[in-house]
Design an enzyme around this catalytic site. Sequence first.
Site, PDB file in Angstrom:
ATOM      1  N   CYS A   8     -44.511  -0.787 -20.650  1.00  0.00           N
ATOM      2  CA  CYS A   8     -44.403  -1.682 -19.496  1.00  0.00           C
ATOM      3  C   CYS A   8     -44.106  -3.085 -20.022  1.00  0.00           C
ATOM      4  O   CYS A   8     -43.737  -3.252 -21.182  1.00  0.00           O
ATOM      5  CB  CYS A   8     -45.655  -1.638 -18.622  1.00  0.00           C
ATOM      6  SG  CYS A   8     -47.141  -2.375 -19.335  1.00  0.00           S
ATOM      7  N   ARG A  14     -50.109  -1.232 -16.755  1.00  0.00           N
ATOM      8  CA  ARG A  14     -49.503   0.056 -16.401  1.00  0.00           C
ATOM      9  C   ARG A  14     -49.346   1.013 -17.562  1.00  0.00           C
ATOM     10  O   ARG A  14     -49.688   2.191 -17.457  1.00  0.00           O
ATOM     11  CB  ARG A  14     -48.143  -0.163 -15.728  1.00  0.00           C
ATOM     12  CG  ARG A  14     -48.229  -0.910 -14.425  1.00  0.00           C
ATOM     13  CD  ARG A  14     -46.866  -1.241 -13.875  1.00  0.00           C
ATOM     14  NE  ARG A  14     -46.205  -2.226 -14.744  1.00  0.00           N
ATOM     15  CZ  ARG A  14     -44.942  -2.589 -14.634  1.00  0.00           C
ATOM     16  NH1 ARG A  14     -44.172  -2.051 -13.708  1.00  0.00           N
ATOM     17  NH2 ARG A  14     -44.423  -3.485 -15.442  1.00  0.00           N
ATOM     18  N   ASP A 124     -46.447  -3.541 -10.644  1.00  0.00           N
ATOM     19  CA  ASP A 124     -47.282  -4.148 -11.666  1.00  0.00           C
ATOM     20  C   ASP A 124     -48.516  -4.776 -11.021  1.00  0.00           C
ATOM     21  O   ASP A 124     -48.412  -5.777 -10.309  1.00  0.00           O
ATOM     22  CB  ASP A 124     -46.485  -5.208 -12.411  1.00  0.00           C
ATOM     23  CG  ASP A 124     -47.180  -5.698 -13.670  1.00  0.00           C
ATOM     24  OD1 ASP A 124     -48.418  -5.508 -13.783  1.00  0.00           O
ATOM     25  OD2 ASP A 124     -46.485  -6.264 -14.527  1.00  0.00           O
TER      26      ASP A 124
END
Length: 153
Positions: A8, A14, A124
């Site tokens: 990520c 994440r 996110d």
Amino acid sequence: MKRILFVCHGNICRSTMAQFVFSHLAQQMGRAGEFYVDSAGVSAEELGNPVHYGTRRKLAQMGIPCGEHRARVLRKREYNEYDLLIGMDEGNLRSMRRILGGDPDGKMYALLDFAGRSGESIADPYYTGNFDTTFADVMAGCQGLLNRLTEKD
């Protein structure tokens, strides 16, 4: 052993969530020994920082162990070291292709591709604050990925 790298932006929300969720699911299936799982980011912004407290809290709420991972940056050589490199959104995938010099072997995917949701991104939670939605998406992607990797058996 199948080597999987989740990626990520900063490697604190994440991708770490995906790393620990996938490892937990594989453990529950008795297949943990078949996978080496790690995570990285495409940015050095969070370099060396621990897993985000929101990710830790959500994983704990769901009974999923969270290790002592520290944010790190994706390195070019890792293209050859991993079987699958899985980004959380299209921006991650663009950055991954830039850092890794493309995807000549077709190893890069978006996590939600494995949940039948190609073209969708995992939001996110660093910006949204919504770790519940992120967790649901990560879980769907990780379950789909694990199913795909173990369906031959």
